[in-house]
Each structure stands twice: as structure tokens, then as C-alpha cells.
Design a protein around this motif. Structure first.
Motif, mmCIF file in Angstrom:
data_model
loop_
_atom_site.group_PDB
_atom_site.id
_atom_site.type_symbol
_atom_site.label_atom_id
_atom_site.label_comp_id
_atom_site.label_asym_id
_atom_site.label_seq_id
_atom_site.Cartn_x
_atom_site.Cartn_y
_atom_site.Cartn_z
ATOM 1 N N SER A 145 40.837 34.272 41.029
ATOM 2 C CA SER A 145 40.865 34.541 39.591
ATOM 3 C C SER A 145 41.831 35.707 39.291
ATOM 4 N N ASN A 147 41.240 38.139 37.333
ATOM 5 C CA ASN A 147 40.493 39.398 37.302
ATOM 6 C C ASN A 147 40.422 40.026 38.686
ATOM 7 N N ASP A 148 40.136 39.203 39.715
ATOM 8 C CA ASP A 148 40.081 39.747 41.070
ATOM 9 C C ASP A 148 41.438 40.296 41.494
ATOM 10 N N ASP A 150 43.722 41.569 39.461
ATOM 11 C CA ASP A 150 43.957 42.819 38.725
ATOM 12 C C ASP A 150 43.146 43.961 39.322
#
Length: 374
Positions: A145, A147-148, A150
Motif C-alpha cells: 500500500s 501508506n506503508d 510513505d
């Protein structure tokens, strides 16, 4: 009475009158001759033609010789003197090691800073590797993902910042350890040493009230002079001045004006100037008091007369001018004087005839028939 020798009364009277007239005429002639002999000729009055001139003189002002550069060397960190490499009178070069100190706690601080630095390097390399793997995996759609990715990138940046902080802390401790060595900032002479090996030293007020060393540059000195307001106009940059030092007799020294304050001290009403003095042979020492001769060079635009031509009377100061065969007392003010000549200021013109030796015997508005101009 004998008739052969007869003198009548009328004849006797005539003889007496004749003798009297003869004696009167003789005495009168003698008096005339004496009167003409006492009348001496009028002595000549020595005079000169007034011209403009130039008077160069000097004024003696005290000054002080100081080192061109001087510095008190203190310990940057609290420590103990380990070894002294120089002493009073030692000539040193810029960068030369003067003394070494020791502080065991700094070595401990350096070891701790190195450990933290290595630890932070490992943490940063781990977070960087994690982010690189996630970035490579994210190239396959749906595997990682955003998010991971970032979060992993932010952790890498944070660890990098911590690594930079650890490097700075290690560098700071290393710099403090470098302060355990005192080196000369410029070429000079050690003029004071206040500690010995084993002494505790530190920053001023924190272990050491006195500096470890005092270093002075003596091959070039500064001559500091406070020039009164009346003489400031005679000096400028590059003006050359002469001076003497009492302890060295009448030996003359020279220097050149390099720095002028450009303002007057409010208390002394004088301008601070500095004169650079070469001192390669170290004949002069910092702290010596010098007598500085400030040259007072004229501008050649003022009238100059012999000092004898100035009359100082109870009425004032005058020169005696001769015009229309008469004397005239002209009021003047005086300026500089040197070698028997003086500047005068008053209602005078070039070419005026002035009396060379003025005195009150030469009256104002008196006839001056016999004038000898030189």
C-alpha cells in the motif's frame, strides 16, 4: 705828571670798549663752533621688505609603544596542564604547539559519542534497506500500500536526521579534545607564562583568572598618540614622524601614520592616531614611552618676519612700518616661530617696509628720513 706819557680820558674809554668787544666776539665764535660740533648725524634705520614665507617646526607629544598584536591565551575547556613546550621569551611561529592539556572526561565523552554514532548509522542503514525493499516491491501492483511506503520513507528520513545529529555530537566532542592543545595564532614572543605543568586551567572565571600565556608580535609595533585638536590638521595618512625614547638616549626613530580615529576624544579633546613602527631588531619594546615630534609644516601663504621686528609693548604687539618717510605702529598677532622667524597677521601687504629691530624708542608717527633697506 710826565708830559711825555699822557693818556686822556676819552682815549682810555675807547680802548676799554674795544677790548670788551673783541673778547665778546671771540667767545661767541667758540660757542658757535662747539654747538656745530655736538650735532651728530641721524643714524640709519635698518629695514626690510615684507614677504610671505614658510615656517616648519614641530611639537613634542608623548606616546606609547604597544605590540602590533597581543593576545592572552586561555584554556577553552576545564583541564590540567600536561606539558609546557615554551616559556617566557620564546619566539614562536603561527600554528606552533605551545602546551598540551589532559581531561579524562573528554576521552569518555568521545567514546560515548562514537558508540552513539555507530548505533545511529546501523539504524539508518536498516530503515533505508526496508524502504528500498518496499519501493522495489511496490512496482508490482497491489503488493504494497502507498501508506506503508510513505511510513517507511518517513522513518528513513527520521533516522537520517538522527544520524546527522550523532555526527554533530561526535564532532563537537572531537573539537573539544582539540582544545586540549594551545597553538600560537601568529608569530611572536611569549611575554608571560602564569601556570606550570599539572595546574588546573579552564575558561576565564571558571578555573583560571590568569591566562596561560601572553603572546605579542614585536617585530612591528604600534605607536599610539593622542594629538590635541590644535595640531590634528597637520597629520594625515602616510605622514612620517620622528620620535625618541628616553631610555635609548637621543637615537631617532621613524614611523608612518597609518590609522586615525577621525574623531576627538570628548575628555581629552584629542584625536587617537596609530603609527606603525618597524622593529625587526627588537630595539624597541612594547610599553616604552616615546616623545613624538609632530611636524608643523607651514603653507607658505603667511607673512614671516625676524623675531626682532616684533614689538611687545604694554599697548599690544606691533611691527613698525615705514611709509611716506614716517613710522607707523601696525598691530599684529603672531603665529609659529622657528629659528628666529615668526609668522605675523595684520593689516600688512607684500612689499611693505618694516623696521628690522623694533623698539619703543622708535616712536609712532615719527620722521624716518634715513632708512636703510636690506
Amino acid at each position: 705828571m710826565n708830559s711825555g706819557f699822557r693818556i686822556t680820558f676819552p682815549l682810555l674809554s675807547a680802548m676799554i670798549l674795544s677790548v670788551g668787544l673783541h673778547s665778546c666776539s671771540t667767545s661767541g665764535a667758540k660757542e658757535g663752533k662747539e654747538t656745530s660740533a655736538t650735532e651728530a648725524p641721524v643714524p640709519p634705520i635698518d629695514a626690510f621688505s615684507l614677504e610671505k614665507g614658510d615656517i616648519s617646526s614641530s611639537v613634542q607629544i608623548p606616546g606609547e609603544l604597544i605590540a602590533f598584536q597581543q593576545v592572552d591565551l586561555y584554556a577553552k575547556v576545564s583541564s590540567f596542564i600536561k606539558k609546557m613546550n615554551v616559556d617566557v621569551g620564546s619566539e614562536v611561529a603561527a600554528g606552533q604547539l605551545l602546551c598540551t592539556m589532559e581531561a579524562p572526561e573528554i576521552n569518555s565523552q568521545l567514546s560515548g559519542a562514537e558508540s552513539r554514532l555507530k548505533s545511529q548509522e546501523a539504524i539508518y542503514l536498516s530503515s533505508k534497506a526496508t524502504y528500498d525493499r518496499l519501493l522495489e516491491t511496490s512496482k508490482t501492483p497491489g503488493t504494497v500500500s502507498q501508506n506503508d511506503l510513505d511510513v517507511a520513507f518517513a522513518r528513513q528520513k527520521s533516522d537520517l536526521a538522527q544520524l546527522d545529529a550523532a555526527k554533530a555530537a561526535h564532532r563537537e566532542v572531537g573539537d573539544n579534545r582539540n582544545y586540549l592543545e594551545i597553538r600560537a595564532p601568529f608569530n611572536g614572543v611569549i611575554t608571560a607564562r602564569n601556570v606550570s605543568a599539572g595546574a588546573y586551567v579552564g575558561p576565564s572565571g571558571k578555573g583560571s583568572e590568569m591566562p596561560i600565556f601572553t603572546l605579542q608580535e614585536q617585530k612591528k609595533l604600534r605607536l599610539v598618540v593622542s594629538v590635541p585638536e590644535a595640531y590634528t590638521s597637520y597629520l594625515s595618512n602616510e605622514s612620517e614622524v620622528n620620535f625618541t625614547v628616553r631610555s635609548l638616549g637621543k637615537t631617532p626613530f621613524k614611523g608612518r601614520v597609518v590609522r586615525l580615529a577621525g574623531a576627538l576624544d570628548r575628555k581629552l579633546r584629542a584625536q587617537h592616531i596609530e603609527i606603525d613602527v618597524p622593529n625587526n631588531d627588537k630595539t624597541l619594546l612594547p610599553g616604552m614611552v616615546a616623545e613624538v615630534a609632530i611636524p608643523l609644516n607651514g603653507n607658505g601663504k603667511n607673512f614671516v618676519v625676524p623675531a626682532t621686528a616684533i614689538l611687545n609693548s604694554t599697548k599690544g604687539v606691533f611691527v613698525i612700518k615705514i611709509a611716506d618717510k614716517k613710522t607707523k605702529w601696525v598691530p599684529v598677532t603672531t603665529g609659529q616661530s622657528e629659528n628666529g622667524k615668526t609668522e605675523v597677521f595684520g593689516e600688512l601687504n607684500a612689499g611693505d617696509t618694516l623696521v628690522t629691530t623694533a623698539s619703543e624708542e622708535v616712536r609712532d608717527d615719527a620722521p624716518a628720513a634715513n632708512v636703510k633697506v636690506k
